[in-house]
Write an enzyme that holds these catalytic residues in place. Structure first.
Site, PDB file in Angstrom:
ATOM      1  CD  GLU A  25      -2.755  -1.354   0.180  1.00  0.00           C
ATOM      2  OE1 GLU A  25      -3.203  -0.559  -1.192  1.00  0.00           O
ATOM      3  OE2 GLU A  25      -3.655  -2.294   0.188  1.00  0.00           O
ATOM      4  CB  CYS A  50      -6.122  -2.405   6.862  1.00  0.00           C
ATOM      5  SG  CYS A  50      -5.794  -3.829   7.260  1.00  0.00           S
ATOM      6  CG  HIS A 104      -4.227  -5.571   2.367  1.00  0.00           C
ATOM      7  ND1 HIS A 104      -4.496  -4.207   2.050  1.00  0.00           N
ATOM      8  CD2 HIS A 104      -4.549  -5.610   3.747  1.00  0.00           C
ATOM      9  CE1 HIS A 104      -5.057  -3.815   2.917  1.00  0.00           C
ATOM     10  NE2 HIS A 104      -5.500  -4.175   4.216  1.00  0.00           N
TER      11      HIS A 104
END
Length: 200
Positions: A84, A148, A167
């Site tokens: 991410e 998250c 993730h």
């Protein structure tokens, strides 16, 4: 003597159908892997609760003064390591495991809508995919609007230069916890190459 570097890697506890959270299973496996001698690895499990993130993430930064923080979370739609690149401040209105939401649906009042990690995730992705760990990686610009994304934005708000989020897919879809840990190790080593050690 190489500068000792402290890396905190977190995984999340159980929630919903994830009775065994792949993120924490993978983080636990990391202690079984070969890591550089000058690396101090700290592994922490974070409950899937907004209040827990509000308390634990600042605690991590204050107590350990880490060179790098990598949060790991599970995604039911991921099939590879998903790196991410940014976190978002708004939209956190989904109930956590205690059936709670933040008082307002933001991480940080008056914080920017989006914070980019200063770690180049495309470079990390290339390093993972060219390694022999046999785990594939992709880059994402949306960490979601649940715990998250909430944890990631909280760390980015504290220090965007050395905050990361990965993730992972559910266990055995297709990777085991050990395989995921191998991929995370490659990510960790790649990220450290981008972060100058603090020798002060």
């Amino acid at each position: 003597m190489p500068h000792e570097r402290t890396v905190v890697v977190t995984g999340f506890g159980p929630f919903g159908e994830h009775r065994v959270n792949a993120s924490w299973a993978a983080v636990q496996e990391m202690s079984k892997l070969d890591l550089p001698d000058n690396l101090s690895l700290i592994q922490l499990e974070i409950p899937v609760e907004y209040k827990a993130v509000d308390k634990l993430v600042p605690f991590i930064w204050e107590k350990y003064k880490p060179d790098l923080v990598i949060h790991i979370g599970v995604s039911g739609i991921a099939s590879e390591l998903t790196l991410e690149q940014q976190g978002h401040n708004n939209g956190y209105d989904k109930l956590d495991v205690t059936q709670m939401v933040p008082k307002t649906p933001v991480c940080k009042e008056n914080g920017p809508d989006c914070i980019l990690s200063q770690i180049n995730m495309s470079s990390v992705c290339e390093d993972i995919n060219s390694s022999n760990c046999n785990v594939k990686a992709v880059v994402s610009y949306c960490a979601g609007r649940y715990l998250c994304g909430y944890a990631y934005y909280t760390s980015l708000h504290h220090n965007p230069s050395c905050s990361a989020f990965i993730h992972v897919p559910p266990l055995n879809e297709p990777y085991s916890a050990h395989q995921l840990a191998l991929g995370i190790r490659e990510a960790l080593l790649s990220m450290l190459k981008q972060i100058n050690p603090n020798d002060s």
